[in-house]
Design an enzyme around this catalytic site. Structure first.
Site, PDB file in Angstrom:
ATOM      1  N   GLU A  74       1.024  -1.129  -0.129  1.00  0.00           N
ATOM      2  CA  GLU A  74       0.234  -0.124   0.149  1.00  0.00           C
ATOM      3  C   GLU A  74       0.899   1.212   0.059  1.00  0.00           C
ATOM      4  OE1 GLU A  74      -3.346   0.825   2.810  1.00  0.00           O
ATOM      5  OE2 GLU A  74      -1.998   2.338   3.335  1.00  0.00           O
ATOM      6  N   THR A  89      -4.051   4.465  -1.531  1.00  0.00           N
ATOM      7  CA  THR A  89      -4.767   5.298  -0.516  1.00  0.00           C
ATOM      8  C   THR A  89      -5.597   6.563  -1.060  1.00  0.00           C
ATOM      9  OG1 THR A  89      -3.130   6.538   0.651  1.00  0.00           O
ATOM     10  CG2 THR A  89      -3.425   4.471   1.524  1.00  0.00           C
ATOM     11  N   ARG A 144     -14.967   3.190   4.361  1.00  0.00           N
ATOM     12  CA  ARG A 144     -15.708   4.469   4.791  1.00  0.00           C
ATOM     13  C   ARG A 144     -14.834   5.840   4.648  1.00  0.00           C
ATOM     14  NH1 ARG A 144     -17.593   5.315  10.915  1.00  0.00           N
ATOM     15  NH2 ARG A 144     -15.343   6.051  10.977  1.00  0.00           N
ATOM     16  N   GLY A 145     -13.667   5.527   5.063  1.00  0.00           N
ATOM     17  CA  GLY A 145     -12.955   6.696   5.093  1.00  0.00           C
ATOM     18  C   GLY A 145     -12.573   6.966   6.519  1.00  0.00           C
ATOM     19  N   ASP A 146     -11.323   7.966   6.897  1.00  0.00           N
ATOM     20  CA  ASP A 146     -10.993   8.338   8.001  1.00  0.00           C
ATOM     21  C   ASP A 146     -11.900   9.439   8.220  1.00  0.00           C
ATOM     22  OD1 ASP A 146      -9.049   6.714   8.763  1.00  0.00           O
ATOM     23  OD2 ASP A 146      -7.646   7.661   7.543  1.00  0.00           O
ATOM     24  N   TYR A 160     -10.544  -5.030  11.015  1.00  0.00           N
ATOM     25  CA  TYR A 160      -9.692  -4.636  12.481  1.00  0.00           C
ATOM     26  C   TYR A 160      -9.619  -5.842  13.227  1.00  0.00           C
ATOM     27  CZ  TYR A 160     -11.061  -0.526   9.865  1.00  0.00           C
ATOM     28  OH  TYR A 160     -10.947   0.381   8.672  1.00  0.00           O
ATOM     29  N   HIS A 200     -12.641  -2.376  15.185  1.00  0.00           N
ATOM     30  CA  HIS A 200     -12.399  -0.924  14.854  1.00  0.00           C
ATOM     31  C   HIS A 200     -12.702  -0.010  16.073  1.00  0.00           C
ATOM     32  CE1 HIS A 200     -14.294   3.038  13.034  1.00  0.00           C
ATOM     33  NE2 HIS A 200     -13.369   2.769  12.222  1.00  0.00           N
ATOM     34  N   LYS A 259     -20.540  -6.361   4.606  1.00  0.00           N
ATOM     35  CA  LYS A 259     -19.582  -5.877   3.481  1.00  0.00           C
ATOM     36  C   LYS A 259     -19.582  -7.013   2.856  1.00  0.00           C
ATOM     37  CE  LYS A 259     -16.356  -3.590   6.189  1.00  0.00           C
ATOM     38  NZ  LYS A 259     -15.292  -2.845   6.559  1.00  0.00           N
ATOM     39  N   GLN A 288       7.025   5.338  17.609  1.00  0.00           N
ATOM     40  CA  GLN A 288       5.826   4.772  17.173  1.00  0.00           C
ATOM     41  C   GLN A 288       4.988   3.671  18.169  1.00  0.00           C
ATOM     42  OE1 GLN A 288       7.255   3.027  13.246  1.00  0.00           O
ATOM     43  NE2 GLN A 288       6.548   4.963  12.317  1.00  0.00           N
TER      44      GLN A 288
HETATM   45  P1  FAD Z   1     -16.997   0.375   8.063  1.00  0.00           P
HETATM   46  O1  FAD Z   1     -17.027  -0.958   7.473  1.00  0.00           O
HETATM   47  O2  FAD Z   1     -18.242   1.244   7.449  1.00  0.00           O
HETATM   48  O3  FAD Z   1     -17.151   0.448   9.801  1.00  0.00           O
HETATM   49  C1  FAD Z   1     -17.001   1.834  10.299  1.00  0.00           C
HETATM   50  C2  FAD Z   1     -17.656   1.475  11.624  1.00  0.00           C
HETATM   51  O4  FAD Z   1     -18.982   1.433  11.446  1.00  0.00           O
HETATM   52  C3  FAD Z   1     -17.261   0.120  12.328  1.00  0.00           C
HETATM   53  O5  FAD Z   1     -17.363   0.421  13.736  1.00  0.00           O
HETATM   54  C4  FAD Z   1     -18.341  -0.485  12.091  1.00  0.00           C
HETATM   55  O6  FAD Z   1     -18.266  -1.561  13.220  1.00  0.00           O
HETATM   56  C5  FAD Z   1     -19.475   0.199  12.127  1.00  0.00           C
HETATM   57  N1  FAD Z   1     -20.534  -0.358  11.122  1.00  0.00           N
HETATM   58  C6  FAD Z   1     -20.506  -0.763   9.839  1.00  0.00           C
HETATM   59  N2  FAD Z   1     -21.573  -0.758   9.192  1.00  0.00           N
HETATM   60  C7  FAD Z   1     -22.652  -0.593  10.456  1.00  0.00           C
HETATM   61  C8  FAD Z   1     -23.946  -0.156  10.263  1.00  0.00           C
HETATM   62  N3  FAD Z   1     -24.599  -0.733   9.300  1.00  0.00           N
HETATM   63  N4  FAD Z   1     -24.733   0.108  11.405  1.00  0.00           N
HETATM   64  C9  FAD Z   1     -23.768   0.639  12.371  1.00  0.00           C
HETATM   65  N5  FAD Z   1     -22.701   0.495  12.514  1.00  0.00           N
HETATM   66  C10 FAD Z   1     -21.990   0.122  11.632  1.00  0.00           C
HETATM   67  N6  FAD Z   1      -8.949   5.718   5.450  1.00  0.00           N
HETATM   68  C11 FAD Z   1      -8.857   6.783   4.333  1.00  0.00           C
HETATM   69  O7  FAD Z   1      -9.480   7.754   4.587  1.00  0.00           O
HETATM   70  N7  FAD Z   1      -8.363   6.357   3.144  1.00  0.00           N
HETATM   71  C12 FAD Z   1      -7.620   5.176   2.846  1.00  0.00           C
HETATM   72  O8  FAD Z   1      -7.182   5.088   1.825  1.00  0.00           O
HETATM   73  C13 FAD Z   1      -7.883   4.009   4.050  1.00  0.00           C
HETATM   74  N8  FAD Z   1      -7.218   2.865   3.686  1.00  0.00           N
HETATM   75  C14 FAD Z   1      -7.474   1.792   4.391  1.00  0.00           C
HETATM   76  C15 FAD Z   1      -6.877   0.500   4.091  1.00  0.00           C
HETATM   77  C16 FAD Z   1      -7.105  -0.740   5.075  1.00  0.00           C
HETATM   78  C17 FAD Z   1      -6.741  -1.889   4.611  1.00  0.00           C
HETATM   79  C18 FAD Z   1      -8.062  -0.344   6.237  1.00  0.00           C
HETATM   80  C19 FAD Z   1      -8.224  -1.353   7.362  1.00  0.00           C
HETATM   81  C20 FAD Z   1      -8.205   1.055   6.729  1.00  0.00           C
HETATM   82  C21 FAD Z   1      -8.013   2.112   5.686  1.00  0.00           C
HETATM   83  N9  FAD Z   1      -8.600   3.309   6.221  1.00  0.00           N
HETATM   84  C22 FAD Z   1      -8.555   4.459   5.082  1.00  0.00           C
HETATM   85  C23 FAD Z   1      -9.238   3.613   7.450  1.00  0.00           C
HETATM   86  C24 FAD Z   1     -10.784   3.387   7.363  1.00  0.00           C
HETATM   87  O9  FAD Z   1     -11.233   4.458   6.600  1.00  0.00           O
HETATM   88  C25 FAD Z   1     -11.018   3.889   8.714  1.00  0.00           C
HETATM   89  O10 FAD Z   1     -10.793   2.826   9.766  1.00  0.00           O
HETATM   90  C26 FAD Z   1     -12.626   4.054   8.899  1.00  0.00           C
HETATM   91  O11 FAD Z   1     -13.023   4.692  10.320  1.00  0.00           O
HETATM   92  C27 FAD Z   1     -13.449   2.943   8.783  1.00  0.00           C
HETATM   93  O12 FAD Z   1     -13.409   2.367   7.652  1.00  0.00           O
HETATM   94  P2  FAD Z   1     -14.459   1.156   7.142  1.00  0.00           P
HETATM   95  O13 FAD Z   1     -14.249   0.851   5.694  1.00  0.00           O
HETATM   96  O14 FAD Z   1     -13.817  -0.133   7.588  1.00  0.00           O
HETATM   97  O15 FAD Z   1     -15.706   1.598   7.693  1.00  0.00           O
END
Ligand code: FAD
Length: 315
Positions: A18, A49, A124-126, A179, A183, A199, A246
């Site tokens: 990555e 990313t 979802r994104g940060d 995670y 998460h 998902k 870190q």
């Molecule tokens: P989701 O799967 O949507 O989950 C987010 C939270 O919501 C979790 O706590 C989950 O349990 C909860 N949740 C999910 N669905 C529901 C629902 N229907 N109802 C209630 N709660 C729910 N971030 C960036 O901004 N850019 C990047 O390029 C990036 N790359 C990444 C690559 C990897 C491999 C990983 C693991 C993370 C990356 N991230 C990136 C970070 C990520 O965007 C964040 O950790 C974000 O907070 C969660 O993303 P997610 O896609 O896991 O979210």
């Protein structure tokens, strides 16, 4: 080639990487040179990313404030196109919910397809800088599961199929994040895994994990996922520690644990921290391969030498 096809046809564990798009000011050649040392090890794909546009408010002479876009990084699509122009490697742009409406996301998909890119990591994104919780963009997706569903729906729609001469709704191979240590927003690991399953049920083909420093955490997580009915490949993500600092910044940023043994070894190690972190990661990688993982994904975070020496030792 789709990541799902690479996973199905590979006979042994392979590395993937990555990278983070460069800040404005770096040239295309500088970017491509920076990843050149990895190419000798034939990573099967390179993830890029995605980062939400950030805005700042500047005061005007009349006391009002105006909003200005601070576009810090080159876009993931542009970086992917640059990589494809020089290297024979598949690219996986990250696609995030934050910052885009559904229509804007569909436009991004059209741009990726135009470039011949058929892999996506859907997230979802940060949170935005200064936010404690993620705020969905009005008219956009709130969760990665909605994004995955939206991608499949868009490609399956009659209008899209007509436009694309019947292209199928599986054009994109979709990966999602997970995670092993939960998460940070999820109330417990069971709920987080149930949300991960949403998902996969929405159409994700494989999973990449957040970094971890204790392989047992990954093995336990995979077991729990399988018990919950998640059957797709779960690729472990690794990052070597490179500084003693870190041991406090990574747990805070990524909500993870660093084992006591590694913490104690690295805490007062000074310059040796880099070597210790690299050796620990190589040990993790060898153990994962010995335990039959399909692939190992490396978070490079702008570092080259440590990852290269791990690739040399393990692949
Ligand atoms: P989701 O799967 O949507 O989950 C987010 C939270 O919501 C979790 O706590 C989950 O349990 C909860 N949740 C999910 N669905 C529901 C629902 N229907 N109802 C209630 N709660 C729910 N971030 C960036 O901004 N850019 C990047 O390029 C990036 N790359 C990444 C690559 C990897 C491999 C990983 C693991 C993370 C990356 N991230 C990136 C970070 C990520 O965007 C964040 O950790 C974000 O907070 C969660 O993303 P997610 O896609 O896991 O979210």
């Amino acid at each position: 080639m789709k990541v799902s096809d690479i996973l199905t046809t590979s006979t042994k564990a392979f590395p993937s990487l990555e990278i983070v798009p460069p800040l404005r000011g770096m040239t295309k050649d500088e970017l491509l040179e920076s990843i050149a040392p990895f190419m000798e090890f034939k990573p099967r794909y390179i993830n890029v990313t995605s980062h939400r546009d950030e805005f700042e408010f500047r005061p005007e002479s009349d006391g009002s404030f105006t909003r200005h876009l601070v576009r810090n990084r080159i876009s993931e699509t542009t970086v992917c196109a640059a990589i494809m122009s020089r290297y024979d490697v598949d690219v996986v742009p990250h696609l995030i919910c934050g910052g885009s409406t559904v229509e804007e996301t569909e436009s991004k998909l059209d741009n990726l397809e135009f470039l011949g890119i058929n892999n996506i990591l859907a997230l979802r994104g940060d949170c935005m800088t200064g936010e404690k919780r993620f705020t969905p963009t009005p008219g956009g997706y709130s969760y990665a599961s909605e994004l995955v569903e939206g991608i499949r729906k868009y490609q399956g729609s009659a209008g899209y199929r007509r436009k694309r001469n019947g292209a199928d709704d599986r054009y994109f191979c979709i990966g999602v994040g997970a995670y092993p240590e939960k998460h940070f927003e999820a109330p417990n690991i069971e709920t987080d895994i149930a949300n991960l399953k949403r998902k996969v049920d929405a159409g994700a083909d494989y999973i990449i994990t957040q970094m971890f420093f204790d392989n047992q955490v990954y093995y336990d997580f995979v077991r729990r996922c399988r018990e919950a009915g998640i059957t797709v490949p779960i690729i472990p993500g690794l990052k070597p520690l490179s500084t003693a600092r870190q041991i406090s910044t990574l747990p805070e940023a990524f909500s993870l644990d660093i084992p006591l043994e590694l913490t104690e070894a690295i805490r007062d190690a000074g310059k040796e921290a880099y070597r210790i972190g690299t050796e620990w990661c190589a040990m993790q990688c060898k153990d994962l391969i010995a335990n039959g993982v399909p692939a190992v994904h490396f978070y490079t975070m702008g570092k080259t030498d440590n990852i290269v020496s791990i690739l040399k030792e393990c692949f």
